[in-house]
Scaffold this active site. Structure first.
Site, PDB file in Angstrom:
ATOM      1  N   SER A   1      56.385  66.906  48.046  1.00  0.00           N
ATOM      2  CA  SER A   1      56.125  66.242  49.338  1.00  0.00           C
ATOM      3  C   SER A   1      57.227  65.232  49.667  1.00  0.00           C
ATOM      4  O   SER A   1      57.002  64.029  49.653  1.00  0.00           O
ATOM      5  CB  SER A   1      54.750  65.560  49.333  1.00  0.00           C
ATOM      6  OG  SER A   1      54.520  64.823  48.154  1.00  0.00           O
TER       7      SER A   1
ATOM      8  N   GLY B   1      60.956  68.303  38.583  1.00  0.00           N
ATOM      9  CA  GLY B   1      61.332  67.929  37.218  1.00  0.00           C
ATOM     10  C   GLY B   1      61.028  66.488  36.859  1.00  0.00           C
ATOM     11  O   GLY B   1      61.367  66.041  35.768  1.00  0.00           O
ATOM     12  N   SER B   2      60.371  65.772  37.754  1.00  0.00           N
ATOM     13  CA  SER B   2      60.079  64.349  37.487  1.00  0.00           C
ATOM     14  C   SER B   2      58.846  64.159  36.617  1.00  0.00           C
ATOM     15  O   SER B   2      58.578  63.055  36.138  1.00  0.00           O
ATOM     16  CB  SER B   2      59.898  63.587  38.802  1.00  0.00           C
ATOM     17  OG  SER B   2      58.807  64.107  39.544  1.00  0.00           O
ATOM     18  N   GLY B   3      58.062  65.220  36.407  1.00  0.00           N
ATOM     19  CA  GLY B   3      56.890  65.126  35.541  1.00  0.00           C
ATOM     20  C   GLY B   3      55.564  65.116  36.274  1.00  0.00           C
ATOM     21  O   GLY B   3      54.539  64.740  35.702  1.00  0.00           O
TER      22      GLY B   3
ATOM     23  N   SER C   1      53.565  67.636  37.430  1.00  0.00           N
ATOM     24  CA  SER C   1      52.571  68.562  36.876  1.00  0.00           C
ATOM     25  C   SER C   1      52.144  68.129  35.475  1.00  0.00           C
ATOM     26  O   SER C   1      50.974  68.283  35.097  1.00  0.00           O
ATOM     27  CB  SER C   1      53.131  69.985  36.840  1.00  0.00           C
ATOM     28  OG  SER C   1      53.381  70.469  38.143  1.00  0.00           O
ATOM     29  N   THR C   2      53.082  67.590  34.721  1.00  0.00           N
ATOM     30  CA  THR C   2      52.758  67.098  33.372  1.00  0.00           C
ATOM     31  C   THR C   2      51.738  65.976  33.447  1.00  0.00           C
ATOM     32  O   THR C   2      50.748  65.966  32.697  1.00  0.00           O
ATOM     33  CB  THR C   2      54.032  66.596  32.668  1.00  0.00           C
ATOM     34  OG1 THR C   2      54.966  67.678  32.552  1.00  0.00           O
ATOM     35  CG2 THR C   2      53.710  66.043  31.282  1.00  0.00           C
TER      36      THR C   2
ATOM     37  N   ARG D   1      57.361  73.379  55.290  1.00  0.00           N
ATOM     38  CA  ARG D   1      57.061  72.344  54.292  1.00  0.00           C
ATOM     39  C   ARG D   1      56.014  71.375  54.824  1.00  0.00           C
ATOM     40  O   ARG D   1      55.109  70.961  54.110  1.00  0.00           O
ATOM     41  CB  ARG D   1      58.335  71.578  53.918  1.00  0.00           C
ATOM     42  CG  ARG D   1      59.239  72.309  52.954  1.00  0.00           C
ATOM     43  CD  ARG D   1      60.382  71.430  52.486  1.00  0.00           C
ATOM     44  NE  ARG D   1      61.039  71.990  51.329  1.00  0.00           N
ATOM     45  CZ  ARG D   1      61.968  71.355  50.622  1.00  0.00           C
ATOM     46  NH1 ARG D   1      62.330  70.128  50.965  1.00  0.00           N
ATOM     47  NH2 ARG D   1      62.511  71.926  49.575  1.00  0.00           N
TER      48      ARG D   1
ATOM     49  N   GLY E   1      57.223  63.212  43.849  1.00  0.00           N
ATOM     50  CA  GLY E   1      58.490  62.943  43.180  1.00  0.00           C
ATOM     51  C   GLY E   1      59.365  64.178  43.172  1.00  0.00           C
ATOM     52  O   GLY E   1      58.953  65.261  43.613  1.00  0.00           O
ATOM     53  N   LEU E   2      60.563  64.020  42.653  1.00  0.00           N
ATOM     54  CA  LEU E   2      61.517  65.127  42.601  1.00  0.00           C
ATOM     55  C   LEU E   2      61.027  66.249  41.696  1.00  0.00           C
ATOM     56  O   LEU E   2      60.161  66.035  40.830  1.00  0.00           O
ATOM     57  CB  LEU E   2      62.868  64.618  42.080  1.00  0.00           C
ATOM     58  CG  LEU E   2      63.643  63.638  42.967  1.00  0.00           C
ATOM     59  CD1 LEU E   2      64.831  63.068  42.195  1.00  0.00           C
ATOM     60  CD2 LEU E   2      64.114  64.317  44.249  1.00  0.00           C
TER      61      LEU E   2
END
Length: 279
Positions: A183, A112-114, A116-117, A156, A109-110
């Site tokens: 990715s 800041g999309s969460g 790692s959270t 990348r 995902g982008l």
């Protein structure tokens, strides 16, 4: 020791010594570096010709090392003439030991999309259930294994390829591997999927709107990208290709993002239903 005609050239960290030991001839060039001098020793013979460059160096501790490259340009060569060595302890044995099945949970995902959270919440929840996991975080991997790569398109792709290979090894060991990586390119994610057995690659798409990710901007990267200080930033001036056949999608509930524990439980329910939490 290097063979030279009917003699042998013995190299240690401090000096060169010629010995009268019979030896087979070949041609090469040696650059010998000591703590105080540099000497280039040309060697010629008729029987063989070997293009190589070996640097012999000494250090303050008295040790020496030899670094060789495939050719004078130091270019990499692909491995040839190799055979896979099969071990008597296989993936099924390791899974039986761990009482779980190895797989790769690929969170994409982008920024800041969460991702790692979710990865951290998921590994904590599985750990509390007695399941062995490991998180491959995109930023963390760039501190070591992929520290030599930039953010150009080709780097990348190599970044994702390496992470995919490491994730495959974890899965083969019986561990539940959680890869948290932007990715952005579909073909790179699909290439990682193709490395694993059917079903063992579980793609989780963090489907969060760009405006939400940019409002969070936990690392301040969107601000830098909008100011033109970062080029090729995913979602701003470089595309993100949405997964077409992912196993799990995490979305907002109205205008509210689900808590990390709720997102993690959704993934765990999938793993349980597919039998990955049992041997």
């Amino acid at each position: 020791m290097i063979a030279v005609g009917n003699h042998s050239l013995i190299i240690n960290s401090r000096k060169l010594v010629f010995s009268n030991i019979p030896a087979t001839s070949f041609s090469c060039c040696r650059k010998v570096t000591s703590s105080s001098t540099k000497v280039v020793v040309p060697i010629k013979a008729k029987e063989m010709s070997l293009k190589t460059s070996i640097e012999v160096s000494s250090n303050e501790g008295g040790g020496g090392g030899i670094n060789s490259t495939d050719d004078s340009c130091g270019s990499k060569r692909r491995s040839t003439n190799i055979v896979w060595h099969k071990c008597s302890v296989e993936k099924s044995d390791r899974q039986e030991l761990l009482k779980q099945k190895g797989c790769v949970i690929w969170i994409t995902g982008l920024s800041g999309s969460g991702k790692s959270t979710l990865a951290c919440a998921l590994t904590r929840a599985l750990h509390s259930r007695g399941k062995l996991t490991y998180v491959l975080d995109g930023d963390n991997v760039r501190h070591g294994l992929n520290s030599d790569l930039t953010f150009k398109a080709e780097d990348r792709a190599e970044n994702i390829r390496r992470i995919g290979e490491v994730a495959k090894l974890f899965a083969d060991s019986g561990i539940i591997c959680i890869a948290s990586v932007i990715s952005p390119y579909r073909k790179d994610r699909d290439a990682c999927r193709s490395k694993l057995p059917e079903g063992d690659f579980i793609e989780v798409y963090m489907d969060m709107p760009l405006r939400v990710c940019e409002a969070r901007d936990p690392k301040g990267l969107y601000k830098l990208a909008r100011a033109g200080k970062i080029k090729g930033f995913t979602g701003v001036d470089d595309p993100y290709e949405v997964p077409l056949n992912c196993e799990i999608v995490i979305q907002q509930e109205g205008e509210v993002c689900p808590p990390p524990e709720v997102m993690a439980e959704k993934v765990i329910c999938y793993l349980d239903a597919k039998g990955y939490l049992q041997a």
